[in-house]
Design an enzyme around this catalytic site. Structure first.
Site, PDB file in Angstrom:
ATOM      1  N   ASP A 147       0.861  -1.188   0.000  1.00 35.46           N
ATOM      2  CA  ASP A 147       0.000   0.000   0.000  1.00 35.46           C
ATOM      3  C   ASP A 147       0.896   1.235   0.000  1.00 35.46           C
ATOM      4  O   ASP A 147       1.066   1.901   1.015  1.00 35.46           O
ATOM      5  CB  ASP A 147      -0.901  -0.041   1.242  1.00 35.46           C
ATOM      6  CG  ASP A 147      -1.992   1.011   1.195  1.00 35.46           C
ATOM      7  OD1 ASP A 147      -2.175   1.634   0.128  1.00 35.46           O
ATOM      8  OD2 ASP A 147      -2.661   1.191   2.221  1.00 35.46           O
TER       9      ASP A 147
ATOM     10  N   LYS B 218       0.657   3.746  -2.451  1.00 34.71           N
ATOM     11  CA  LYS B 218      -0.056   4.903  -3.023  1.00 34.71           C
ATOM     12  C   LYS B 218       0.870   5.772  -3.879  1.00 34.71           C
ATOM     13  O   LYS B 218       1.108   6.942  -3.603  1.00 34.71           O
ATOM     14  CB  LYS B 218      -0.707   5.730  -1.918  1.00 34.71           C
ATOM     15  CG  LYS B 218      -1.769   4.955  -1.132  1.00 34.71           C
ATOM     16  CD  LYS B 218      -2.542   5.854  -0.184  1.00 34.71           C
ATOM     17  CE  LYS B 218      -3.635   5.126   0.556  1.00 34.71           C
ATOM     18  NZ  LYS B 218      -3.171   4.163   1.550  1.00 34.71           N
TER      19      LYS B 218
ATOM     20  N   HIS C 194       2.433   8.060  -6.828  1.00 34.05           N
ATOM     21  CA  HIS C 194       2.003   9.136  -7.725  1.00 34.05           C
ATOM     22  C   HIS C 194       3.215   9.982  -8.077  1.00 34.05           C
ATOM     23  O   HIS C 194       3.832  10.573  -7.189  1.00 34.05           O
ATOM     24  CB  HIS C 194       0.922   9.990  -7.052  1.00 34.05           C
ATOM     25  CG  HIS C 194       0.409  11.089  -7.922  1.00 34.05           C
ATOM     26  ND1 HIS C 194       0.051  10.884  -9.238  1.00 34.05           N
ATOM     27  CD2 HIS C 194       0.198  12.403  -7.672  1.00 34.05           C
ATOM     28  CE1 HIS C 194      -0.356  12.033  -9.757  1.00 34.05           C
ATOM     29  NE2 HIS C 194      -0.276  12.963  -8.824  1.00 34.05           N
TER      30      HIS C 194
ATOM     31  N   ARG D 231     -15.052  -3.550  10.870  1.00 34.28           N
ATOM     32  CA  ARG D 231     -15.081  -3.821  12.309  1.00 34.28           C
ATOM     33  C   ARG D 231     -16.083  -4.931  12.596  1.00 34.28           C
ATOM     34  O   ARG D 231     -17.281  -4.751  12.348  1.00 34.28           O
ATOM     35  CB  ARG D 231     -15.489  -2.561  13.091  1.00 34.28           C
ATOM     36  CG  ARG D 231     -14.435  -1.461  13.090  1.00 34.28           C
ATOM     37  CD  ARG D 231     -13.198  -1.885  13.853  1.00 34.28           C
ATOM     38  NE  ARG D 231     -12.138  -0.880  13.821  1.00 34.28           N
ATOM     39  CZ  ARG D 231     -11.172  -0.809  12.896  1.00 34.28           C
ATOM     40  NH1 ARG D 231     -11.129  -1.678  11.910  1.00 34.28           N
ATOM     41  NH2 ARG D 231     -10.245   0.118  12.970  1.00 34.28           N
TER      42      ARG D 231
ATOM     43  N   GLY E 103      -6.912  -4.280  10.234  1.00 35.91           N
ATOM     44  CA  GLY E 103      -5.700  -4.072  11.026  1.00 35.91           C
ATOM     45  C   GLY E 103      -5.953  -4.309  12.488  1.00 35.91           C
ATOM     46  O   GLY E 103      -5.890  -5.429  12.990  1.00 35.91           O
ATOM     47  N   ARG E 104      -6.292  -3.220  13.203  1.00 32.34           N
ATOM     48  CA  ARG E 104      -6.364  -3.278  14.667  1.00 32.34           C
ATOM     49  C   ARG E 104      -7.297  -4.334  15.249  1.00 32.34           C
ATOM     50  O   ARG E 104      -6.944  -4.914  16.285  1.00 32.34           O
ATOM     51  CB  ARG E 104      -6.684  -1.876  15.210  1.00 32.34           C
ATOM     52  CG  ARG E 104      -5.492  -0.940  15.059  1.00 32.34           C
ATOM     53  CD  ARG E 104      -5.860   0.511  15.169  1.00 32.34           C
ATOM     54  NE  ARG E 104      -6.651   0.926  14.016  1.00 32.34           N
ATOM     55  CZ  ARG E 104      -7.098   2.161  13.823  1.00 32.34           C
ATOM     56  NH1 ARG E 104      -6.828   3.088  14.720  1.00 32.34           N
ATOM     57  NH2 ARG E 104      -7.795   2.459  12.755  1.00 32.34           N
TER      58      ARG E 104
HETATM   59  O1  C5P Z   1      -6.672  -0.843  11.938  1.00 33.67           O
HETATM   60  P1  C5P Z   1      -7.646  -0.727  10.814  1.00 33.67           P
HETATM   61  O2  C5P Z   1      -8.463  -1.989  10.570  1.00 33.67           O
HETATM   62  O3  C5P Z   1      -8.477   0.506  10.888  1.00 33.67           O
HETATM   63  O4  C5P Z   1      -6.675  -0.595   9.551  1.00 33.67           O
HETATM   64  C1  C5P Z   1      -7.149  -0.331   8.311  1.00 33.67           C
HETATM   65  C2  C5P Z   1      -6.015  -0.302   7.313  1.00 33.67           C
HETATM   66  O5  C5P Z   1      -6.517   0.180   6.089  1.00 33.67           O
HETATM   67  C3  C5P Z   1      -4.876   0.633   7.674  1.00 33.67           C
HETATM   68  O6  C5P Z   1      -3.676   0.069   7.132  1.00 33.67           O
HETATM   69  C4  C5P Z   1      -5.210   1.913   6.968  1.00 33.67           C
HETATM   70  O7  C5P Z   1      -4.074   2.656   6.585  1.00 33.67           O
HETATM   71  C5  C5P Z   1      -5.909   1.410   5.740  1.00 33.67           C
HETATM   72  N1  C5P Z   1      -6.856   2.347   5.176  1.00 33.67           N
HETATM   73  C6  C5P Z   1      -7.944   2.852   5.876  1.00 33.67           C
HETATM   74  N2  C5P Z   1      -8.811   3.699   5.295  1.00 33.67           N
HETATM   75  C7  C5P Z   1      -8.639   4.051   4.047  1.00 33.67           C
HETATM   76  C8  C5P Z   1      -7.570   3.576   3.303  1.00 33.67           C
HETATM   77  C9  C5P Z   1      -6.690   2.702   3.915  1.00 33.67           C
HETATM   78  O8  C5P Z   1      -8.130   2.535   7.035  1.00 33.67           O
HETATM   79  N3  C5P Z   1      -9.513   4.837   3.499  1.00 33.67           N
END
Ligand code: C5P
Length: 231
Positions: free
Chosen positions: A61, A63, A65, A177, A206-207
Site C-alpha cells: 500500500d 499509493k 504518484h 469492524r 488491522g487493529r
Molecule cells: O486498523 P484498521 O483496521 O483501521 O486498519 C485499516 C487499514 O486500512 C490501515 O492500514 C489503513 O491505513 C488502511 N486504510 C484505511 N482507510 C482508508 C484507506 C486505507 O483505514 N480509506
C-alpha cells in the site's frame, strides 16, 4: 477464490521483528498481508519478499504518484518483488503508467479514488470543484477505462462502485469492524459480512486483529464470517 485470501491483514507495525512475530502468531489463519508506509520504510520491502517466499500474498500500500516514467520504473521493481497488489493514486497519467508497467507480471494495480479522510471542504481546499461522491465516481470510471485491476473503497462506496467497475475489477475495503470491536479512528465502518454483501472482494483489517487478545482467533472468526456471507 480461497475464502482466506479475501481477508488482508494490515501489518501496521513499527518493525520487521514485530511483523514477523504477528505473522508467526497468525500462522495458517492468514494468507494475505498489507504493508504500508510504516513497515515499508522500516525494512518491510525485504520482509515482503520473505512473506512471498513463504507462500503468502502481499499488498504493498504505497499509493504511488509521480511522473509516468518514475511510476512505471517503480511498478516494474514492485512486480519483481512478487507482490500481488500495489496502490496508486487515481490520476490518469499515473494509472496508465502503472497498468502498462505491470504487464507480464502477477502484480495487480489498485487505484485509490479519494482518500477517506477527505470531505468536500478538503477537496475544495485542494482546488477541486467536485463533491467527494462525484470525484469518486469520476475516478472509478477513469480507472475502469484505463484497465486498472481494482479499487480501494469504503464499504459504503462498494455498492455504487460495483456498478461502475468492470466485472473483472476487484474492490478492496478497509474500515472493517466485527460486531462489538473498537471503532478506533474509523468513522465509516461495516462488519465483514455486511461489506461482503455490499460487493467487496477483499477486506483489509488491522487493529481488530493486531490488538485482539488472541489475534489468530480474531482472524479465524473474520474468515468464518466472510465464508458465511458468501454462501
Ligand atoms: O486498523 P484498521 O483496521 O483501521 O486498519 C485499516 C487499514 O486500512 C490501515 O492500514 C489503513 O491505513 C488502511 N486504510 C484505511 N482507510 C482508508 C484507506 C486505507 O483505514 N480509506
Amino acid at each position: 477464490m480461497d475464502v482466506r485470501n479475501r481477508l488482508i491483514v494490515a501489518l501496521d507495525l513499527p518493525s520487521v521483528a514485530s511483523a514477523e512475530a504477528m505473522v508467526e502468531t497468525l500462522g495458517d489463519a492468514v494468507s494475505f498481508y498489507k504493508i504500508g508506509y510504516q513497515l515499508a520504510f522500516a525494512g518491510g520491502l525485504s520482509f515482503a519478499e520473505t512473506l512471498i517466499r513463504a507462500d503468502k500474498r502481499v499488498f504493498l500500500d504505497l499509493k504511488l504518484h509521480d511522473i509516468g516514467n518514475t511510476v512505471a520504473k517503480g511498478v516494474e521493481s514492485v512486480a519483481k518483488l512478487g507482490a500481488t497488489f500495489l496502490t496508486v493514486h487515481s490520476y490518469p497519467q499515473t494509472m496508465h503508467a502503472a497498468v502498462d508497467a505491470r504487464k507480464g507480471s502477477g502484480l495487480r494495480i489498485l487505484a485509490v479514488t479519494v482518500l477517506t479522510s477527505y470531505d468536500d471542504a478538503d477537496l475544495a481546499a485542494a482546488g477541486y470543484d467536485f463533491t467527494v461522491p462525484e470525484l469518486v465516481a469520476e475516478r472509478a470510471a477513469q480507472a475502469r477505462d484505463i484497465g486498472v485491476d481494482g479499487l480501494v473503497c469504503s464499504a459504503e462506496e462498494a455498492g455504487k462502485l460495483r456498478t461502475i467497475a468492470s466485472a473483472g475489477m476487484v474492490l478492496v475495503t478497509p474500515g472493517i469492524r466485527p460486531a462489538g470491536a473498537e471503532k478506533g479512528d474509523q468513522k465509516r465502518i461495516m462488519t465483514p459480512a455486511a461489506a461482503i454483501s455490499a460487493g467487496t472482494d477483499h477486506l483489509v483489517v488491522g487493529r481488530p486483529i493486531l490488538e485482539a487478545p488472541d489475534p489468530k482467533a480474531a482472524a479465524v472468526a473474520i474468515v468464518a464470517e466472510i465464508a458465511g456471507a458468501t454462501r
